[in-house]
Enzyme design. Structure first.
Site, PDB file in Angstrom:
ATOM      1  N   CYS A  43      15.464  -3.467  20.254  1.00  0.00           N
ATOM      2  CA  CYS A  43      15.213  -4.191  21.352  1.00  0.00           C
ATOM      3  C   CYS A  43      14.606  -5.589  21.071  1.00  0.00           C
ATOM      4  CB  CYS A  43      14.029  -3.329  22.320  1.00  0.00           C
ATOM      5  SG  CYS A  43      12.362  -3.724  21.793  1.00  0.00           S
ATOM      6  N   ARG A  78       0.842  -1.162  -0.142  1.00  0.00           N
ATOM      7  CA  ARG A  78       0.131   0.076  -0.064  1.00  0.00           C
ATOM      8  C   ARG A  78       0.857   1.261  -0.077  1.00  0.00           C
ATOM      9  NH1 ARG A  78      -3.934  -0.794   4.792  1.00  0.00           N
ATOM     10  NH2 ARG A  78      -4.977   1.125   4.324  1.00  0.00           N
ATOM     11  N   CYS A  91      12.763  -4.391  15.893  1.00  0.00           N
ATOM     12  CA  CYS A  91      13.322  -3.101  16.572  1.00  0.00           C
ATOM     13  C   CYS A  91      14.588  -3.591  17.381  1.00  0.00           C
ATOM     14  CB  CYS A  91      12.422  -2.704  17.825  1.00  0.00           C
ATOM     15  SG  CYS A  91      12.908  -1.461  18.810  1.00  0.00           S
ATOM     16  N   HIS A 149      -7.633   7.230  12.321  1.00  0.00           N
ATOM     17  CA  HIS A 149      -7.146   5.773  12.100  1.00  0.00           C
ATOM     18  C   HIS A 149      -5.678   5.785  12.102  1.00  0.00           C
ATOM     19  CE1 HIS A 149     -11.397   4.606  10.416  1.00  0.00           C
ATOM     20  NE2 HIS A 149     -11.459   4.752  12.031  1.00  0.00           N
ATOM     21  N   CYS A 178       7.704   0.287  17.754  1.00  0.00           N
ATOM     22  CA  CYS A 178       7.797  -1.006  18.181  1.00  0.00           C
ATOM     23  C   CYS A 178       6.717  -1.215  19.417  1.00  0.00           C
ATOM     24  CB  CYS A 178       9.267  -0.853  18.825  1.00  0.00           C
ATOM     25  SG  CYS A 178       9.426  -2.403  19.833  1.00  0.00           S
ATOM     26  N   GLN A 197     -10.791   9.384   7.992  1.00  0.00           N
ATOM     27  CA  GLN A 197     -10.690   7.826   8.383  1.00  0.00           C
ATOM     28  C   GLN A 197      -9.323   7.499   7.635  1.00  0.00           C
ATOM     29  OE1 GLN A 197     -14.569   5.533   8.396  1.00  0.00           O
ATOM     30  NE2 GLN A 197     -14.817   7.420   7.049  1.00  0.00           N
TER      31      GLN A 197
HETATM   32  C1  BV8 Z   1     -13.146  -0.177  17.843  1.00  0.00           C
HETATM   33  C2  BV8 Z   1      -6.888   1.669   9.246  1.00  0.00           C
HETATM   34  C3  BV8 Z   1     -13.293  -0.484  20.162  1.00  0.00           C
HETATM   35  C4  BV8 Z   1      -6.183   0.364   9.220  1.00  0.00           C
HETATM   36  C5  BV8 Z   1      -9.252   0.829   9.537  1.00  0.00           C
HETATM   37  C6  BV8 Z   1     -19.882  -5.457  14.189  1.00  0.00           C
HETATM   38  C7  BV8 Z   1     -20.942  -4.633  14.166  1.00  0.00           C
HETATM   39  C8  BV8 Z   1     -20.607  -2.872  13.968  1.00  0.00           C
HETATM   40  C9  BV8 Z   1     -19.305  -2.646  14.397  1.00  0.00           C
HETATM   41  C10 BV8 Z   1     -18.515  -3.730  14.445  1.00  0.00           C
HETATM   42  C11 BV8 Z   1     -18.562  -5.251  14.492  1.00  0.00           C
HETATM   43  N1  BV8 Z   1     -17.740  -5.759  14.855  1.00  0.00           N
HETATM   44  C12 BV8 Z   1     -16.633  -4.874  14.998  1.00  0.00           C
HETATM   45  C13 BV8 Z   1     -17.040  -3.646  15.040  1.00  0.00           C
HETATM   46  C14 BV8 Z   1     -16.191  -2.527  15.259  1.00  0.00           C
HETATM   47  C15 BV8 Z   1     -15.320  -2.139  14.089  1.00  0.00           C
HETATM   48  C16 BV8 Z   1     -16.028  -2.111  12.749  1.00  0.00           C
HETATM   49  O1  BV8 Z   1     -16.758  -0.862  12.635  1.00  0.00           O
HETATM   50  N2  BV8 Z   1     -16.191  -2.816  11.783  1.00  0.00           N
HETATM   51  C17 BV8 Z   1     -17.262  -2.541  10.753  1.00  0.00           C
HETATM   52  C18 BV8 Z   1     -16.212  -3.333   9.630  1.00  0.00           C
HETATM   53  C19 BV8 Z   1     -18.391  -3.294  10.897  1.00  0.00           C
HETATM   54  N3  BV8 Z   1     -14.526  -1.061  14.619  1.00  0.00           N
HETATM   55  C20 BV8 Z   1     -13.307  -1.143  15.111  1.00  0.00           C
HETATM   56  O2  BV8 Z   1     -12.758  -2.200  15.452  1.00  0.00           O
HETATM   57  C21 BV8 Z   1     -12.720   0.122  15.570  1.00  0.00           C
HETATM   58  N4  BV8 Z   1     -12.278   0.101  16.995  1.00  0.00           N
HETATM   59  O3  BV8 Z   1     -14.472  -0.023  17.862  1.00  0.00           O
HETATM   60  O4  BV8 Z   1     -12.397  -0.342  19.179  1.00  0.00           O
HETATM   61  C22 BV8 Z   1     -12.267  -0.379  21.307  1.00  0.00           C
HETATM   62  C23 BV8 Z   1     -12.599   0.507  22.184  1.00  0.00           C
HETATM   63  C24 BV8 Z   1     -11.837   0.586  23.211  1.00  0.00           C
HETATM   64  C25 BV8 Z   1     -10.962  -0.427  23.405  1.00  0.00           C
HETATM   65  C26 BV8 Z   1     -10.673  -1.493  22.713  1.00  0.00           C
HETATM   66  C27 BV8 Z   1     -11.195  -1.264  21.670  1.00  0.00           C
HETATM   67  C28 BV8 Z   1     -11.452   0.292  14.634  1.00  0.00           C
HETATM   68  C29 BV8 Z   1     -12.004   0.864  13.210  1.00  0.00           C
HETATM   69  C30 BV8 Z   1     -10.607   1.253  12.384  1.00  0.00           C
HETATM   70  C31 BV8 Z   1     -10.174   0.241  11.475  1.00  0.00           C
HETATM   71  N5  BV8 Z   1      -9.138   0.704  10.831  1.00  0.00           N
HETATM   72  N6  BV8 Z   1      -8.083   1.445   8.762  1.00  0.00           N
HETATM   73  C32 BV8 Z   1      -5.756   0.376   7.517  1.00  0.00           C
HETATM   74  O5  BV8 Z   1      -5.966   1.237   6.928  1.00  0.00           O
HETATM   75  O6  BV8 Z   1      -4.992  -0.567   7.442  1.00  0.00           O
HETATM   76  S1  BV8 Z   1     -10.662   0.870   8.816  1.00  0.00           S
HETATM   77  C33 BV8 Z   1     -10.821   1.368   7.106  1.00  0.00           C
HETATM   78  O7  BV8 Z   1     -12.261   1.529   6.770  1.00  0.00           O
HETATM   79  C34 BV8 Z   1     -10.135   2.491   6.763  1.00  0.00           C
HETATM   80  O8  BV8 Z   1      -9.650   3.430   7.636  1.00  0.00           O
HETATM   81  C35 BV8 Z   1     -11.210   3.144   5.817  1.00  0.00           C
HETATM   82  O9  BV8 Z   1     -11.093   4.525   5.577  1.00  0.00           O
HETATM   83  C36 BV8 Z   1     -12.350   2.927   6.719  1.00  0.00           C
HETATM   84  C37 BV8 Z   1     -13.580   3.130   6.488  1.00  0.00           C
HETATM   85  O10 BV8 Z   1     -13.730   2.601   5.019  1.00  0.00           O
HETATM   86  P1  BV8 Z   1     -14.373   3.938   4.035  1.00  0.00           P
HETATM   87  O11 BV8 Z   1     -13.265   4.905   4.290  1.00  0.00           O
HETATM   88  O12 BV8 Z   1     -15.626   4.317   3.913  1.00  0.00           O
HETATM   89  O13 BV8 Z   1     -13.859   3.335   2.738  1.00  0.00           O
HETATM   90  P2  BV8 Z   1     -14.850   1.945   1.808  1.00  0.00           P
HETATM   91  O14 BV8 Z   1     -13.951   1.285   0.827  1.00  0.00           O
HETATM   92  O15 BV8 Z   1     -15.679   1.220   2.720  1.00  0.00           O
HETATM   93  O16 BV8 Z   1     -15.784   3.172   1.051  1.00  0.00           O
HETATM   94  C38 BV8 Z   1     -15.513   4.028   0.321  1.00  0.00           C
HETATM   95  C39 BV8 Z   1     -16.826   4.919  -0.318  1.00  0.00           C
HETATM   96  O17 BV8 Z   1     -16.019   5.856  -0.997  1.00  0.00           O
HETATM   97  C40 BV8 Z   1     -17.816   4.265  -0.751  1.00  0.00           C
HETATM   98  O18 BV8 Z   1     -19.003   4.694  -0.415  1.00  0.00           O
HETATM   99  C41 BV8 Z   1     -17.761   4.434  -2.423  1.00  0.00           C
HETATM  100  O19 BV8 Z   1     -18.943   4.611  -3.038  1.00  0.00           O
HETATM  101  C42 BV8 Z   1     -17.138   5.742  -2.319  1.00  0.00           C
HETATM  102  N7  BV8 Z   1     -16.370   6.303  -3.499  1.00  0.00           N
HETATM  103  C43 BV8 Z   1     -15.610   5.662  -4.240  1.00  0.00           C
HETATM  104  N8  BV8 Z   1     -14.955   6.361  -5.111  1.00  0.00           N
HETATM  105  C44 BV8 Z   1     -15.377   7.610  -4.959  1.00  0.00           C
HETATM  106  C45 BV8 Z   1     -16.145   7.531  -3.735  1.00  0.00           C
HETATM  107  N9  BV8 Z   1     -16.780   8.678  -3.310  1.00  0.00           N
HETATM  108  C46 BV8 Z   1     -16.701   9.885  -3.818  1.00  0.00           C
HETATM  109  N10 BV8 Z   1     -15.633   9.923  -5.081  1.00  0.00           N
HETATM  110  C47 BV8 Z   1     -15.263   8.962  -5.570  1.00  0.00           C
HETATM  111  N11 BV8 Z   1     -14.471   9.059  -6.620  1.00  0.00           N
HETATM  112 ZN    ZN Z   2      11.575  -1.660  20.460  1.00  0.00          ZN
END
Ligand code: BV8
Ligand code: ZN
Length: 256
Positions: free
Chosen positions: A156, A71, A154, A120, A128, A102
């Protein structure tokens, strides 16, 4: 061609003091960065849990690290698009402006946006898991290059991970607090290029709406919040956002 013709939208944008924008992977799609859940989505073949979780990283360090390096390679050949630049301009035009993303690609900052709230994390930062030592991407690449089986350690001995929020991990406290506060207090909330499926980020447009903000969505398709938005501007953000800025300039000019 005028984009904003809805009288209520015109009124709301004219009087808006505070504008908050939330972006997702869609705003970077026109920079050549694949989205997550779309047709060409990175995760089409692989599920998020297989790649973007600590468990996956710990179990398959080489595979997950290679995915992030892949990526980063895409990112090195990408640059901000007209949508990113339009939001940089909006920051200068609005009385009060917050940009919440995000995305982990840093393209908003490369377009000149300031004080970006990265919910995010950032894919070009590493640390590390044992001693928390930070590594720039250059330092990381050096270690990665010299490590035969692509398991970056790392000094360490701990594993080095990307500074992104994985599924099941808490978001940076300060970022999510600022984002909630902005959603609660803004007059206009614009959701750009996000499918609004990931929490807690996808709570933000709902919270804004519940607190009286005028909710606008810019997307090429329907999303999980399309049924609650006040104005849907359908199309690629790289086209829609510059048009939006031109209309907004006319609106606020009439104000002054
Ligand atoms: C947390 C970083 C608690 C990493 C990312 C079941 C139900 C509900 C929720 C959950 C569940 N099970 C688990 C959960 C929680 C979970 C979650 O939401 N899961 C989802 C999948 C259901 N969330 C978490 O785990 C979060 N943490 O809840 O922690 C907690 C609290 C305290 C202590 C401990 C724990 C953490 C979430 C963060 C995950 N990390 N990214 C990496 O990137 O490698 S998420 C990842 O998805 C990216 O950040 C991305 O940005 C994000 C959201 O997706 P979108 O940006 O919307 O992208 P997507 O492809 O989906 O959509 C693109 C859109 O663009 C579309 O609508 C498309 O039509 C449009 N588009 C396309 N082209 C264009 C356009 N629009 C305009 N112009 C264009 N040209
Ligand atoms: Zn270290």
């Amino acid at each position: 061609m005028k984009l904003i013709e809805d009288p209520l939208a015109i009124k709301e944008l004219k009087i808006a003091r505070a504008i908050t924008v939330l972006t997702g992977a869609g705003i970077s799609a026109e920079s050549g960065i694949p989205t997550f859940r779309g047709e060409e989505g990175l995760w089409k073949e692989l599920s998020p849990e297989e790649l973007a979780s600590f468990e996956a990283f710990y179990k398959n360090t080489a595979v997950v690290t290679e995915w992030y390096q892949h990526r980063r390679d895409i990112l090195y050949h990408s640059k901000p698009n007209a949508g990113h630049y339009a939001l940089r301009e909006l920051q200068q035009l609005a009385s009060k402006f917050d940009l919440i993303t995000q995305n982990v690609d840093g393209l908003h900052q490369r377009a000149g946006s300031m004080d970006v709230i990265e919910l995010h994390g950032n894919i070009l930062e590493n640390y590390c898991i044992n001693c928390n030592q930070r590594f720039s991407q250059e330092e990381f690449d050096e270690i990665y290059r010299h490590n035969p089986n692509h398991i970056p350690h790392c000094y360490c001995g701990g594993l080095i991970r990307p500074n992104v929020v994985w599924f099941g991990e808490a978001l940076p406290e300060e970022s999510i607090e600022k984002a909630y506060d902005s959603a609660i207090t803004c007059d206009v909330f614009i959701s750009v290029g996000t499918s609004a499926q990931v929490v807690p980020a996808s709570n933000l447009p709902r919270i804004a709406k519940q607190n009286g903000a005028y909710l606008i969505e810019i997307n090429t398709a329907n999303t999980a919040i399309s049924d609650i938005v006040d104005l849907r501007l359908e199309g690629p953000s790289g086209t829609i956002l510059p048009m939006f800025i031109e209309d907004y300039k006319q609106l606020i000019k009439k104000n002054n």
